[in-house]
Design an enzyme around this catalytic site. Structure first.
Site, PDB file in Angstrom:
ATOM      1  N   THR A   1       0.813  -1.214   0.000  1.00 48.35           N
ATOM      2  CA  THR A   1       0.000   0.000   0.000  1.00 48.35           C
ATOM      3  C   THR A   1       0.848   1.266   0.000  1.00 48.35           C
ATOM      4  OG1 THR A   1      -0.052   0.009   2.418  1.00 48.35           O
ATOM      5  CG2 THR A   1      -1.858  -1.117   1.295  1.00 48.35           C
TER       6      THR A   1
ATOM      7  N   CYS B   1      -1.790   0.308  15.166  1.00 49.91           N
ATOM      8  CA  CYS B   1      -2.814   0.691  14.182  1.00 49.91           C
ATOM      9  C   CYS B   1      -3.943  -0.338  14.150  1.00 49.91           C
ATOM     10  CB  CYS B   1      -2.215   0.812  12.788  1.00 49.91           C
ATOM     11  SG  CYS B   1      -3.433   1.310  11.542  1.00 49.91           S
TER      12      CYS B   1
ATOM     13  N   ARG C   1      -6.340  -3.782   9.458  1.00 53.06           N
ATOM     14  CA  ARG C   1      -6.071  -5.212   9.352  1.00 53.06           C
ATOM     15  C   ARG C   1      -4.575  -5.462   9.186  1.00 53.06           C
ATOM     16  NH1 ARG C   1      -6.722  -9.408   5.444  1.00 53.06           N
ATOM     17  NH2 ARG C   1      -6.752  -7.870   3.780  1.00 53.06           N
TER      18      ARG C   1
ATOM     19  N   CYS D   1      -0.062   6.704   7.460  1.00 55.21           N
ATOM     20  CA  CYS D   1      -1.427   6.163   7.493  1.00 55.21           C
ATOM     21  C   CYS D   1      -2.380   7.225   8.035  1.00 55.21           C
ATOM     22  CB  CYS D   1      -1.430   4.929   8.410  1.00 55.21           C
ATOM     23  SG  CYS D   1      -3.059   4.284   8.799  1.00 55.21           S
TER      24      CYS D   1
ATOM     25  N   CYS E   1      -4.096   5.637  11.757  1.00 53.37           N
ATOM     26  CA  CYS E   1      -3.391   5.673  13.046  1.00 53.37           C
ATOM     27  C   CYS E   1      -2.497   6.901  13.193  1.00 53.37           C
ATOM     28  CB  CYS E   1      -2.587   4.389  13.261  1.00 53.37           C
ATOM     29  SG  CYS E   1      -1.210   4.188  12.109  1.00 53.37           S
TER      30      CYS E   1
HETATM   31 ZN   LIG Z   1      -2.239   2.855  10.428  1.00 51.55          ZN
END
Ligand SMILES: [Zn+2]
Length: 359
Positions: A42, A50, A53, A77, A80
């Site tokens: 990603t 976090c 998943r 991200c 998180c």
């Molecule tokens: Zn995260």
């Protein structure tokens, strides 16, 4: 535990990846700040706790600092918010981070903050307070990271990416050509250098070489690295593309022996261009045995130019071949560490390492 107290100061050895992976599978918030989880599929990095998943182990890498994740080409991200202090969110930071994502290749000036409706000093204050990194450092790490990511992927994908305007929305092409130079139209009219990313226990390094010699070796987070690369490029009319040469392969082997303490000297051939005086300073640096140090004054005396202390210091600072030309072996006349482009912590580490293994 804060980042400074973490046992991982520079990088996380691959042998610890499994342990880090298990901790993040447990969403262990005690590990927040100790390491960051980066997901190759990603392109995003997270704090260990976090709630997203858990990715597959083989898609993960782990970094000691947020800056290292950024330099490796990952972006933070949104869930998180790994750059924010836990339990704290800041609208200012969210806006700044998304502004960087709109054009990672951008160099920020004070006036640019006006369009975000905030003052440059507000941005600086918020960033530093939240994660001990200035906004300019953040934007720089992200900008370089976009380029370094391509370098890590190697030459097979890079040409296609450059041709297709890969990640055009994120300014990849701009960022790449700004830092590494435009790809040569005709390889015969330009020096073609290859750049490779080399992981070391003191963090990743960038190595630029042609077929027969190394031209630059620096830590990826070194301040001023962009300017150094630009100087190299312009002075030698060079274009730089991701790739590996026999020189890189030899260097990688010697770096691994250096860091294991097996062999502290390098035989990789290099090309260090400069005035006769500068080259004589670099030769004098190479003649300092591992485990020993010299002052600028001692070097100047050795070169028969005892009053040229300042010029010796400048030549030392202009060295682009970290470790190979051991400018870290120069310390103040009073024994103080003085400056080092890779940071004083690294200099201390290198000198201690050499003292330990040179006996
Ligand atoms: Zn995260």
């Amino acid at each position: 535990m804060t980042q400074q107290e973490s046992r991982y100061r520079y990088s996380i050895p691959k042998s610890d990846y499994r342990e880090c992976y298990e901790a993040s599978a447990q969403r262990d918030a005690r590990c927040d700040g100790q390491f960051f989880l980066a997901v190759k599929t990603t392109g995003i990095f997270c704090r260990p706790s976090c709630p997203a998943r858990q990715p597959l182990f083989e898609n993960c890498e782990f970094h000691a600092t947020a800056e290292a994740s950024l330099l490796a080409g990952f972006r933070p991200c949104l869930r998180c918010k790994p750059l924010n202090h836990p339990d704290e969110t800041s609208d200012v930071i969210t806006r700044l981070i998304s502004a960087v994502e709109q054009d990672p290749s951008r160099r920020w000036r004070d006036a640019d903050f006006d369009e975000l409706g905030m003052h440059a000093s507000t941005a600086r204050r918020h960033f530093r307070r939240h994660f001990g990194m200035t906004f300019v450092q953040y934007a720089r790490a992200r900008r370089l990271g976009v380029v370094f990511k391509a370098i890590r992927q190697g030459d097979r994908v890079i040409n296609a990416q450059l041709e297709s305007g890969f990640e055009s929305g994120s300014g990849f092409r701009d960022a790449f050509s700004r830092i590494m130079g435009a790809a040569p139209v005709n390889a015969h009219t330009q020096t073609l250098l290859q750049v490779e990313w080399l992981d070391t226990p003191l963090g990743p390094m960038i190595a630029i070489a042609e077929e027969t010699a190394l031209w630059l070796l620096e830590f990826a987070d070194r301040r001023g690295l962009e300017r150094e690369i630009e100087r190299l490029r312009v002075a030698h009319r060079a274009a730089i593309l991701p790739g590996s040469t026999a020189v890189h392969a030899q260097l990688a082997g010697e770096l691994s022996q250096y860091f294991s303490g097996e062999c502290l000297s390098f035989k990789t051939s290099f090309d260090a261009r400069g005035s006769d005086f500068r080259r004589s300073v670099w030769q004098a640096l190479i003649s300092i045995p591992p485990g020993q140090t010299r002052s600028y004054g001692q070097l100047a005396a050795k070169l028969g130019r005892p009053s040229a202390v300042r010029a010796v210091a400048q030549a030392n600072g202009a060295n682009q071949l970290s470790l190979i030309v051991p400018c870290h072996r120069v310390i103040g006349a009073d024994g103080s560490l003085t400056g080092y482009g890779g940071g004083l912590d690294r200099k201390r580490w290198l000198l201690e390492h050499e003292a330990r293994f040179s006996g």
